[in-house]
Design an enzyme around this catalytic site. Structure first.
Site, short mmCIF file in Angstrom:
data_model
loop_
_atom_site.label_atom_id
_atom_site.label_comp_id
_atom_site.label_asym_id
_atom_site.label_seq_id
_atom_site.Cartn_x
_atom_site.Cartn_y
_atom_site.Cartn_z
N ASP A 105 -32.81 -24.99 -28.34
CA ASP A 105 -34.21 -24.56 -28.23
C ASP A 105 -34.58 -23.51 -29.28
O ASP A 105 -33.71 -22.79 -29.79
CB ASP A 105 -34.47 -23.94 -26.84
N ASP A 106 -35.89 -23.43 -29.54
CA ASP A 106 -36.54 -22.33 -30.28
C ASP A 106 -36.43 -22.42 -31.80
O ASP A 106 -36.84 -21.50 -32.50
CB ASP A 106 -36.03 -20.96 -29.83
N HIS A 155 -41.42 -28.04 -27.85
CA HIS A 155 -41.16 -26.83 -27.07
C HIS A 155 -42.37 -25.89 -27.10
O HIS A 155 -42.23 -24.69 -26.91
CB HIS A 155 -39.92 -26.13 -27.64
N HIS A 159 -44.33 -20.59 -27.30
CA HIS A 159 -43.33 -20.25 -26.28
C HIS A 159 -43.95 -19.40 -25.17
O HIS A 159 -43.34 -18.46 -24.66
CB HIS A 159 -42.13 -19.54 -26.90
N HIS A 248 -29.26 -22.53 -27.97
CA HIS A 248 -30.39 -22.09 -28.80
C HIS A 248 -30.01 -22.08 -30.28
O HIS A 248 -28.89 -21.69 -30.64
CB HIS A 248 -30.86 -20.69 -28.37
#
Length: 298
Positions: A105-106, A155, A159, A248
């Site tokens: 993620d991210d 995603h 965020h 991540h």
């Protein structure tokens, strides 16, 4: 003889001499003409086109020689089987093989490149859930993610974890989807809600748009940057077939995650696991379910 007679004879003689000379000259001219023909004139270089004659038309090429236009290339699409549209998935139910999905993620970020290097070294793939803001900043890294055989997912843009309106949810998800396509040429119907929040409006909008909402079954909390050994221990101790691992590749230094992967992948391979993307994982579950149904039917 009289003078008149002499004068007449002189005139006749002069006339005869003149005729004789004339006949002689004509004869000489005929000989000259026969022995000295006219010299041909050299052709002129690059003569002008004959304006009286229309130019010859070139024969048109035959239809068989004309190449057919190539059909437009279909974009790469990361999507689950139809039965998973608008569903929330934590893991896959797979009994006939040992498979596991690594997710990140991210990203994308410079840390993504380190993770791609580890995945490439061990010849495995993962699924990367990207932020729209990072896609705009690092489109080439996102492109490399897909070129290496990995899947890519949405995603959101910022965020957000707080409650949002449907208009904000649309901006967050749709704009990220546009940048996924611009940077990779792929379309994705994989969505991961920031922070795993399912009730703030983002997941609901994604479900409305037929995304599969991808959660996880193993969380080593690598975003807190624990030691690599702790990350690896959590994943190895909880690994089961069909598991989805949350890691991540953005949000800060991910050296511990990179080091943990270098331990996780070889050990799970030794245990007989294969690493697949989330779409592949869900496709395997759908295939297994279909085979069971076929066996039960008469």
């Amino acid at each position: 003889m009289s003078r008149k007679g002499n004068k007449k004879r002189v005139i006749k003689t002069v006339i005869l001499i003149g005729l004789s000379i004339t006949i002689s000259l004509l004869s000489e001219n005929r000989k000259t003409a026969n022995s000295n023909p006219l010299i041909p004139i050299a052709p002129v270089e690059n003569p002008p086109p004959n304006l009286l004659k229309p130019p010859k038309l070139k024969t048109p090429p035959s239809l068989s020689a004309t190449p057919s236009p190539k059909p437009p290339e279909q974009p790469l699409v990361f999507a689950p089987p139809a039965q998973f549209h608008s569903q929330i998935v934590y893991k896959a139910s797979i009994n006939n093989s040992k498979v596991i999905a690594l997710t990140f993620d991210d990203g994308p970020s410079p840390e993504t490149l380190k993770i791609l290097e580890v995945l490439h070294k061990h010849q495995v793939v993962g699924t990367f859930f990207c932020l729209g803001a990072n896609l705009r900043e690092y489109p080439e890294i996102a492109k490399r993610v897909v070129q290496a055989g990995n899947a890519i997912g949405n995603h959101t843009w910022h965020h957000y974890s707080h409650n949002v309106t449907e208009k904000t949810a649309s901006d967050e998800i749709d704009n990220t989807g546009i940048h996924i396509y611009r940077s990779t040429g792929a379309k994705s119907f994989l969505f991961r809600p920031p922070g795993g929040r399912l009730n703030n409006g983002l997941a609901a909008y994604a479900q409305k748009k037929n995304y599969v909402v991808v959660m996880w079954s193993i969380d080593p909390k690598d975003f807190l940057q624990p030691p690599a050994a702790a990350i690896a221990l959590t994943v190895l101790s909880q690994a089961t077939s069909g598991a989805i691992v949350l890691l991540h590749d953005g949000g800060g230094n991910r050296q511990q995650t990179v080091e943990a992967l270098s331990a996780i992948i070889p050990k799970l391979k030794q245990q007989g696991y294969r690493f697949v993307t989330v779409p592949q994982l869900l496709q395997m579950q759908a295939g297994q379910k279909q085979r069971i149904a076929d066996q039960k039917s008469p």
